[in-house]
Design a protein around this motif. Structure first.
Motif, PDB file in Angstrom:
ATOM      1  N   ASN A   7     -76.196 -45.577 -77.929  1.00 50.65           N
ATOM      2  CA  ASN A   7     -76.232 -44.262 -78.552  1.00 50.65           C
ATOM      3  C   ASN A   7     -77.609 -43.648 -78.414  1.00 50.65           C
ATOM      4  N   VAL A   8     -77.674 -42.371 -78.712  1.00 45.91           N
ATOM      5  CA  VAL A   8     -78.930 -41.629 -78.825  1.00 45.91           C
ATOM      6  C   VAL A   8     -78.817 -40.798 -80.095  1.00 45.91           C
ATOM      7  N   ILE A   9     -79.741 -40.965 -81.011  1.00 43.09           N
ATOM      8  CA  ILE A   9     -79.722 -40.207 -82.259  1.00 43.09           C
ATOM      9  C   ILE A   9     -80.804 -39.132 -82.201  1.00 43.09           C
ATOM     10  N   CYS A  10     -80.391 -37.878 -82.305  1.00 48.34           N
ATOM     11  CA  CYS A  10     -81.315 -36.746 -82.269  1.00 48.34           C
ATOM     12  C   CYS A  10     -81.430 -36.156 -83.672  1.00 48.34           C
ATOM     13  N   VAL A  11     -82.657 -35.911 -84.121  1.00 49.48           N
ATOM     14  CA  VAL A  11     -82.904 -35.481 -85.492  1.00 49.48           C
ATOM     15  C   VAL A  11     -83.898 -34.320 -85.496  1.00 49.48           C
ATOM     16  N   GLY A  12     -83.604 -33.275 -86.233  1.00 43.16           N
ATOM     17  CA  GLY A  12     -84.550 -32.175 -86.404  1.00 43.16           C
ATOM     18  C   GLY A  12     -85.722 -32.590 -87.282  1.00 43.16           C
ATOM     19  N   THR A  13     -86.887 -31.999 -87.025  1.00 47.04           N
ATOM     20  CA  THR A  13     -88.091 -32.361 -87.781  1.00 47.04           C
ATOM     21  C   THR A  13     -88.207 -31.618 -89.107  1.00 47.04           C
ATOM     22  N   SER A 220     -81.970 -19.647 -87.825  1.00 44.88           N
ATOM     23  CA  SER A 220     -83.188 -20.280 -87.346  1.00 44.88           C
ATOM     24  C   SER A 220     -83.389 -21.603 -88.073  1.00 44.88           C
ATOM     25  N   GLY A 221     -84.000 -22.558 -87.394  1.00 45.07           N
ATOM     26  CA  GLY A 221     -84.279 -23.852 -87.999  1.00 45.07           C
ATOM     27  C   GLY A 221     -84.201 -24.956 -86.963  1.00 45.07           C
ATOM     28  N   THR A 222     -84.786 -26.085 -87.285  1.00 42.51           N
ATOM     29  CA  THR A 222     -84.725 -27.210 -86.340  1.00 42.51           C
ATOM     30  C   THR A 222     -83.303 -27.769 -86.240  1.00 42.51           C
ATOM     31  N   SER A 223     -82.454 -27.493 -87.221  1.00 43.00           N
ATOM     32  CA  SER A 223     -81.055 -27.914 -87.133  1.00 43.00           C
ATOM     33  C   SER A 223     -80.324 -27.165 -86.020  1.00 43.00           C
ATOM     34  N   PHE A 224     -80.868 -26.025 -85.602  1.00 46.06           N
ATOM     35  CA  PHE A 224     -80.255 -25.259 -84.519  1.00 46.06           C
ATOM     36  C   PHE A 224     -80.943 -25.530 -83.183  1.00 46.06           C
ATOM     37  N   ALA A 225     -82.098 -26.187 -83.237  1.00 47.27           N
ATOM     38  CA  ALA A 225     -82.767 -26.638 -82.008  1.00 47.27           C
ATOM     39  C   ALA A 225     -82.218 -27.990 -81.568  1.00 47.27           C
ATOM     40  N   THR A 226     -81.898 -28.836 -82.529  1.00 48.17           N
ATOM     41  CA  THR A 226     -81.478 -30.199 -82.219  1.00 48.17           C
ATOM     42  C   THR A 226     -80.227 -30.270 -81.345  1.00 48.17           C
ATOM     43  N   PRO A 227     -79.201 -29.418 -81.528  1.00 44.49           N
ATOM     44  CA  PRO A 227     -78.018 -29.528 -80.665  1.00 44.49           C
ATOM     45  C   PRO A 227     -78.306 -29.348 -79.181  1.00 44.49           C
ATOM     46  N   PHE A 228     -79.342 -28.571 -78.837  1.00 45.45           N
ATOM     47  CA  PHE A 228     -79.689 -28.441 -77.420  1.00 45.45           C
ATOM     48  C   PHE A 228     -80.072 -29.798 -76.838  1.00 45.45           C
ATOM     49  N   VAL A 229     -80.835 -30.557 -77.598  1.00 44.17           N
ATOM     50  CA  VAL A 229     -81.291 -31.864 -77.119  1.00 44.17           C
ATOM     51  C   VAL A 229     -80.150 -32.879 -77.189  1.00 44.17           C
ATOM     52  N   THR A 230     -79.307 -32.768 -78.219  1.00 44.63           N
ATOM     53  CA  THR A 230     -78.140 -33.653 -78.320  1.00 44.63           C
ATOM     54  C   THR A 230     -77.243 -33.474 -77.099  1.00 44.63           C
ATOM     55  N   GLY A 231     -77.011 -32.216 -76.715  1.00 49.02           N
ATOM     56  CA  GLY A 231     -76.197 -31.954 -75.531  1.00 49.02           C
ATOM     57  C   GLY A 231     -76.846 -32.480 -74.266  1.00 49.02           C
ATOM     58  N   SER A 232     -78.162 -32.366 -74.174  1.00 44.76           N
ATOM     59  CA  SER A 232     -78.876 -32.886 -73.013  1.00 44.76           C
ATOM     60  C   SER A 232     -78.732 -34.395 -72.923  1.00 44.76           C
ATOM     61  N   ALA A 233     -78.874 -35.069 -74.070  1.00 40.85           N
ATOM     62  CA  ALA A 233     -78.724 -36.523 -74.093  1.00 40.85           C
ATOM     63  C   ALA A 233     -77.305 -36.920 -73.692  1.00 40.85           C
ATOM     64  N   ALA A 234     -76.315 -36.152 -74.155  1.00 41.86           N
ATOM     65  CA  ALA A 234     -74.925 -36.450 -73.809  1.00 41.86           C
ATOM     66  C   ALA A 234     -74.692 -36.313 -72.311  1.00 41.86           C
ATOM     67  N   LEU A 235     -75.302 -35.308 -71.686  1.00 39.79           N
ATOM     68  CA  LEU A 235     -75.153 -35.137 -70.233  1.00 39.79           C
ATOM     69  C   LEU A 235     -75.740 -36.316 -69.473  1.00 39.79           C
TER      70      LEU A 235
END
Length: 321
Positions: A7-13, A220-235
């Motif tokens: 797995n890869v766990i992505c978390v907003g700061t 706005s918020g890091t909770s809305f930035a994190t899905p971009f990285v989650t999707g990247s990790a999934a790819l």
């Protein structure tokens, strides 16, 4: 969880960077006063002071009306005092099996309805200093009333848990319109071990998302930035695990590829406390969808490039760069 399974766990700061809920300093041989402003209508407040256990520090509290309690010494159990119409509970913690730090916990409890407003002063009194560093945190700015803040805040080390964990991918936010850091984005580094956090950043300002009850809205918020990285990790995991190119493409290996492919914004040096290693480039949003296939440089073969090329072509309305 980050070390269990593939797995890869992505978390907003978190969004505490501009909330004035953190301050810090280095205590020497003289007293240091930390002013804390408490706004109107606070029903209760807690304050955490973190220091190295090797340092011996006492402190006193000054009420906005000038009344002083303390100095408070390190004792087992709860110490209880009253200043004005506010009761103060103080607890000295102990080091933990995995940490040499010590927490001093303060609870401000109103005698009537609200904590006394005004500027409180925390007077730190050094007794035996070896390290001297200290940090103070208030609760999240989202639960505090307007006006409750440190008067001399430090935006660094405002990461929210669990983004301080070593094995997760911690994601900060930036404004993709101006290529600038989002002032609310939680900043590193971690207090202990000075880990580089965030690991990476993604767009987190005015992101179009679904709205409660239907339709769309910007948030706005890091909770809305994190899905971009989650999707990247999934790819990346799809390419490695699902397509059979690398069965070990998960965990820290995915983080390593994300970091290596990160693009630097107009902030130096890298890595830094604001954006970590830079901007996530597999999926970016600059007012339109785009995919950056430069990650294929880390998998130097035709099949990888073909995979990302097909990914770009199969997203309708995609403007690939």
């Amino acid at each position: 969880m980050a070390v269990i399974g593939r797995n890869v766990i992505c978390v907003g700061t978190g969004n505490e960077g501009n909330k004035a809920t953190h301050t810090s300093g280095v205590l020497g041989n003289s007293n240091e006063v930390v002013p804390l402003q408490i706004g109107d209508y606070e029903r209760s407040i807690n304050l955490q002071i973190w220091k190295q256990y090797v340092d011996e520090i006492e402190f006193s509290l000054e009420h906005p009306n000038g009344e002083v309690a303390g100095p408070f010494r390190e004792e087992l159990g709860i110490q209880r005092f009253r200043l004005g119409d506010t009761e103060i509970l103080i607890y000295y913690g102990e080091p933990k099996p995995f940490s040499t730090a010590q927490e001093i916990y303060l609870d401000f409890i109103p005698v009537n309805t609200y904590v006394d407003t005004g500027v409180w002063k925390i007077n730190l009194i050094p007794k035996r200093i070896v390290d001297g560093t200290y940090d103070m945190w208030l609760p999240s700015g989202s639960v505090l009333n307007q006006g409750t803040r440190f008067l001399y805040p430090m935006p660094e080390t405002t990461l929210t848990i669990p983004s301080t964990a070593q094995k997760v991918v911690s994601v900060g936010a930036y404004d993709s319109r101006y290529q600038a850091v989002a002032d609310f984005s939680g900043r590193g580094y971690t207090r202990e071990n000075r880990l580089i956090k965030p690991d990476i950043a993604a767009p987190g300002v005015n992101i179009m998302t679904t709205a409660v009850g239907g339709g769309y809205r910007t948030q706005s918020g890091t909770s809305f930035a994190t899905p971009f990285v989650t999707g990247s990790a999934a790819l990346l995991m799809e390419f490695g695990i699902v397509r059979g190119n690398d069965p070990y493409l998960y965990g820290e290996k995915v983080k390593a590829y994300l970091i290596r492919g990160a693009r630097h914004l107009l902030i130096e040096p890298y890595p830094n406390q604001l954006l970590g290693w830079g901007e996530n480039v597999i999926i970016r949003s600059h007012g339109r969808k785009s995919v950056k296939s430069s990650v294929s440089v880390h998998f130097p073969n035709t099949e990888t490039k073909h995979f990302f090329h097909n990914f770009e072509e199969n997203l309708p309305g995609l403007d690939a760069k």
